[in-house]
Design a protein around this motif. Structure first.
Motif, short mmCIF file in Angstrom:
data_model
loop_
_atom_site.label_atom_id
_atom_site.label_comp_id
_atom_site.label_asym_id
_atom_site.label_seq_id
_atom_site.Cartn_x
_atom_site.Cartn_y
_atom_site.Cartn_z
N ALA A 98 -17.83 -43.58 -18.89
CA ALA A 98 -17.35 -42.49 -19.75
C ALA A 98 -16.49 -43.01 -20.89
N GLY A 99 -15.69 -44.03 -20.62
CA GLY A 99 -14.87 -44.61 -21.68
C GLY A 99 -15.72 -45.22 -22.78
N LEU A 100 -16.71 -45.99 -22.39
CA LEU A 100 -17.62 -46.60 -23.38
C LEU A 100 -18.40 -45.54 -24.14
N TRP A 101 -18.89 -44.55 -23.41
CA TRP A 101 -19.68 -43.48 -24.02
C TRP A 101 -18.83 -42.68 -25.00
N SER A 102 -17.62 -42.34 -24.59
CA SER A 102 -16.73 -41.57 -25.47
C SER A 102 -16.34 -42.37 -26.71
N ASP A 103 -16.15 -43.67 -26.55
CA ASP A 103 -15.82 -44.52 -27.70
C ASP A 103 -16.98 -44.58 -28.69
N ARG A 104 -18.18 -44.62 -28.18
CA ARG A 104 -19.36 -44.77 -29.05
C ARG A 104 -19.84 -43.45 -29.64
N ARG A 105 -19.81 -42.38 -28.85
CA ARG A 105 -20.40 -41.11 -29.28
C ARG A 105 -19.41 -39.97 -29.44
N PRO A 113 -16.11 -37.62 -27.51
CA PRO A 113 -15.91 -37.01 -26.19
C PRO A 113 -16.85 -35.85 -25.86
N ILE A 114 -17.44 -35.21 -26.85
CA ILE A 114 -18.23 -34.01 -26.58
C ILE A 114 -19.49 -34.29 -25.76
N PRO A 115 -20.32 -35.27 -26.11
CA PRO A 115 -21.48 -35.54 -25.26
C PRO A 115 -21.09 -35.92 -23.82
N THR A 116 -20.02 -36.66 -23.69
CA THR A 116 -19.55 -37.05 -22.36
C THR A 116 -19.07 -35.82 -21.59
N LEU A 117 -18.38 -34.93 -22.27
CA LEU A 117 -17.90 -33.69 -21.65
C LEU A 117 -19.07 -32.82 -21.21
N ARG A 118 -20.06 -32.69 -22.05
CA ARG A 118 -21.24 -31.89 -21.68
C ARG A 118 -21.94 -32.47 -20.46
N ALA A 119 -22.14 -33.78 -20.47
CA ALA A 119 -22.79 -34.42 -19.33
C ALA A 119 -21.97 -34.24 -18.06
N GLY A 120 -20.65 -34.33 -18.19
CA GLY A 120 -19.78 -34.12 -17.03
C GLY A 120 -19.86 -32.71 -16.49
N ALA A 121 -19.89 -31.73 -17.38
CA ALA A 121 -19.96 -30.33 -16.96
C ALA A 121 -21.29 -30.02 -16.28
N ILE A 122 -22.37 -30.53 -16.85
CA ILE A 122 -23.69 -30.32 -16.24
C ILE A 122 -23.78 -31.02 -14.89
N SER A 178 -20.72 -35.54 -7.84
CA SER A 178 -19.43 -34.91 -8.12
C SER A 178 -18.41 -35.93 -8.63
N GLY A 179 -18.37 -37.09 -8.00
CA GLY A 179 -17.46 -38.14 -8.47
C GLY A 179 -17.82 -38.62 -9.86
N LEU A 180 -19.11 -38.77 -10.11
CA LEU A 180 -19.57 -39.13 -11.45
C LEU A 180 -19.13 -38.09 -12.46
N ALA A 181 -19.32 -36.82 -12.13
CA ALA A 181 -18.95 -35.73 -13.03
C ALA A 181 -17.45 -35.72 -13.31
N GLU A 182 -16.65 -35.92 -12.27
CA GLU A 182 -15.20 -35.91 -12.46
C GLU A 182 -14.75 -37.02 -13.39
N GLY A 183 -15.35 -38.20 -13.25
CA GLY A 183 -15.01 -39.30 -14.14
C GLY A 183 -15.37 -38.99 -15.58
N LEU A 184 -16.57 -38.45 -15.79
CA LEU A 184 -17.00 -38.07 -17.13
C LEU A 184 -16.08 -37.01 -17.72
N LEU A 185 -15.73 -36.01 -16.91
CA LEU A 185 -14.86 -34.94 -17.39
C LEU A 185 -13.46 -35.45 -17.69
N ASP A 186 -12.89 -36.21 -16.78
CA ASP A 186 -11.51 -36.67 -16.97
C ASP A 186 -11.37 -37.51 -18.23
N VAL A 187 -12.26 -38.47 -18.41
CA VAL A 187 -12.15 -39.34 -19.58
C VAL A 187 -12.40 -38.55 -20.86
N SER A 188 -13.44 -37.73 -20.87
CA SER A 188 -13.74 -36.98 -22.10
C SER A 188 -12.61 -36.02 -22.45
#
Length: 181
Positions: free
Chosen positions: A72-79, A81-90, A115-125
């Motif tokens: 999520a950190g790498l993804w948020s840095d590159r793209r 926080p919004i795409p990471t947030l969407r992926a986390g919510a889904i 669920s753990g994957l989603a929480e990490g994506l959500l928290d970082v984003s």
């Protein structure tokens, strides 16, 4: 007469309010899920006759959370926080659907991993979003709310989950307005 205290930005007003309420809502939802599923897990293990899977089901979200933090950190840095947030919510919604409708322990474990994957994506984003959207003076207050939003779910989550944990787990996937038949 306006003082400097009146001119400081406020967290719960104006343009910041939608962001603050959204972040609070998502963090609280994640916290309730964490406490609720943790409370229901012994019932699931017992009903699925899978005592040997308890440790894996309990640890799965922690392991996938750690991995997703880096992703999520790498993804948020590159793209951003919004795409990471969407992926986390889904991912979060799919994880809850998977665990809530589980008919066997492997489904529960898969849902817990997701669920753990989603929480990490959500928290970082959410942290990146807050860091980008709020003035520096408001960030410490907002980040303190991240921790505060775990208090109510930690106190009420187990109590609210207990009635659902004491009956057949397979009925938990249905909406609460549906009677057990």
């Amino acid at each position: 007469m306006t003082t400097t205290a009146d001119a400081r930005p406020k967290l719960f007003t104006g343009q910041h309010l939608p962001l603050v309420l959204g972040v609070i809502g998502l963090v609280t939802l994640g916290a309730f899920e964490n406490r609720a599923v943790g409370t229901a897990l012994p019932t699931m293990v017992r009903e699925f006759d899978a005592l040997g899977s308890f440790g894996l089901a309990n640890a799965a979200p922690n392991a996938s959370y750690l991995i997703s933090l880096a992703v999520a950190g790498l993804w948020s840095d590159r793209r951003g926080p919004i795409p990471t947030l969407r992926a986390g919510a889904i991912s979060f919604a799919l994880a809850q659907l998977l665990v809530g409708t589980a008919t066997a322990m492997p489904m529960v474990i898969a849902g817990r991993l997701l669920s753990g994957l989603a929480e990490g994506l959500l928290d970082v984003s959410l942290m990146v979003l807050v860091a980008r959207a709020l003035p520096a003076v408001l960030r410490p207050r907002m980040f303190s709310l991240f921790a505060a939003m775990w208090i109510l779910p930690s106190v009420l989550g187990p109590a609210l989950t207990r009635p659902y944990s004491s009956r057949s787990w397979t009925s938990a996937g249905r909406p609460s307005v549906c009677p057990d038949v």
